[in-house]
Design a protein around this motif. Sequence first.
Motif, short mmCIF file in Angstrom:
data_model
loop_
_atom_site.label_atom_id
_atom_site.label_comp_id
_atom_site.label_asym_id
_atom_site.label_seq_id
_atom_site.Cartn_x
_atom_site.Cartn_y
_atom_site.Cartn_z
N HIS A 1 0.85 -1.20 0.00
CA HIS A 1 0.00 0.00 0.00
C HIS A 1 0.87 1.24 0.00
CE1 HIS A 1 -2.89 3.07 0.80
NE2 HIS A 1 -2.40 3.31 2.00
N TRP B 1 0.22 0.87 10.39
CA TRP B 1 -0.26 1.96 9.56
C TRP B 1 -0.08 3.33 10.21
CZ3 TRP B 1 -6.20 3.02 8.96
CH2 TRP B 1 -6.41 3.97 7.93
N HIS C 1 0.98 5.62 -1.73
CA HIS C 1 0.31 6.71 -2.46
C HIS C 1 1.23 7.22 -3.55
CE1 HIS C 1 -3.00 6.79 0.42
NE2 HIS C 1 -2.09 6.46 1.30
N ASP D 1 3.13 3.03 2.84
CA ASP D 1 2.21 4.18 2.82
C ASP D 1 2.91 5.42 2.24
OD1 ASP D 1 -0.41 4.73 5.28
OD2 ASP D 1 -0.36 4.94 3.12
N MET E 1 -9.14 -0.40 6.00
CA MET E 1 -8.21 0.35 6.87
C MET E 1 -9.08 1.04 7.90
SD MET E 1 -6.01 1.75 3.67
CE MET E 1 -4.50 2.10 4.52
#
Length: 419
Positions: free
Chosen positions: A31, A330, A33, A360, A263
């Motif tokens: 995961h 996270w 961005h 992340d 999430m």
Amino acid sequence: MPTQPTSDFRRTAIHGLIERVLATTPVVDIHTHLYDPLMDHLLLWGIDELLVYHYLAAEAFRYLREPPEKFFALSRTEQAELIWRELFLAHSPVSEACRGVLTILHRFGLDARERDLPALRQWFQEWPLEAHVHRVLELARVARLYMTNSPFDDAERAIWQRGFLRDERFVSALRIDPLLLDWPGTALRLAEWGYNVGEGLSPQTLGEVRRFLADWTRRLEARYCMVSLPPEFVYPAATDTARLLEGAVLPHCRDFNQPLALMLGVRRHVNPRLRLAGDGVGRSDLCALVNLCDGFPENRFAVTVLSRENQHELCVVARKFRNLHVFGCWWFTNTPSLVEEITRMRLELLGLSFTPQHSDARVLEQLIYKFDHTRRVLVKVLAEKYGDLAVAGWEPTEAEIRRDVTALLGGAFEQFCQG
Ligand code: HDL
Ligand code: ZN
């Protein structure tokens, strides 16, 4: 009978073996961005973007006297200068986010001690993006990474509709928060895009939502769907969210043999004036997750929780449901002390059937620090666990450790995705 080396000697030998295996095993980052380099200017990189990352902005706001609006009115370069001054020069950069910037510079062989931001900026600007991407992935030992792709982002939607030559190291995941969290607003957009939906969640409308999900899964070649949900999320419930999950999203995931990534525990806009840095955390009611795993045994759920207080209960729920895959420390739990606590807990309760970390990352070079720091903690915790086995007479071979680490660094997740 040869004399057994002392357990300390064994532990030292195992520590060195674990270190080598982790240093040489590529990670699949499940995961981020980040964006494919060919997606216009969506991919962020360079020292200014690293410094204005919302983790650092949040920490800088604690020292600044000016209102956040004044900060956001500055250029990226001016914002970066201000954060560099406050978090690196006026105070030692001891936070995890600041340490991350220093790890990146150090791994590039740059000397941050010169405290010369213009010189650092110059160095980054000299690199062609393609070569820089290759070098960052090499340094971070990232084999491939999963993006967060949203058809609800106007700029991103246009890029996908235009199409571009994909870089297979940048894998797609379909982000659907607006669908599940703002159905009235999303219904209007789907109707504009040619899906015959009404605000009421009739079978016809749910069918059209499934067509929308199918269209975008195919366009992106998305490997899973993903949504972040607030602490207040409950299931079952008489809500649009629950109805859309039951009637569209979960059937879609079954049709495409994909997990749904949840999430849980993000409280959006706790302080909206801080923009991306303004989100907070809350403890989720994991009964919702139990009900989803139990009620939809044909679906698979990849789950990460934002609250430290939810971590132990998440491990216990995962012990009850094999259609639940736990992943990542996270955001606010991605600190060395919590990554160590949570990873040790997961190894002790789940063995190797989980994914310790995702980056992340929002800025390309963050891959380097996020996995450098994660690998350091993994070496410590895994050396302890394999050392315990050796002391109990179970001597792990290098091949067995390499097999296990490959699973932890994304192998188990991708197997979970395939069902
Ligand atoms: O919702 C998410 O995927 C979070 O990761 C947010 O993007 C958050 O702003 C973030 O970057 N956390 O690390
Ligand atoms: Zn994220």
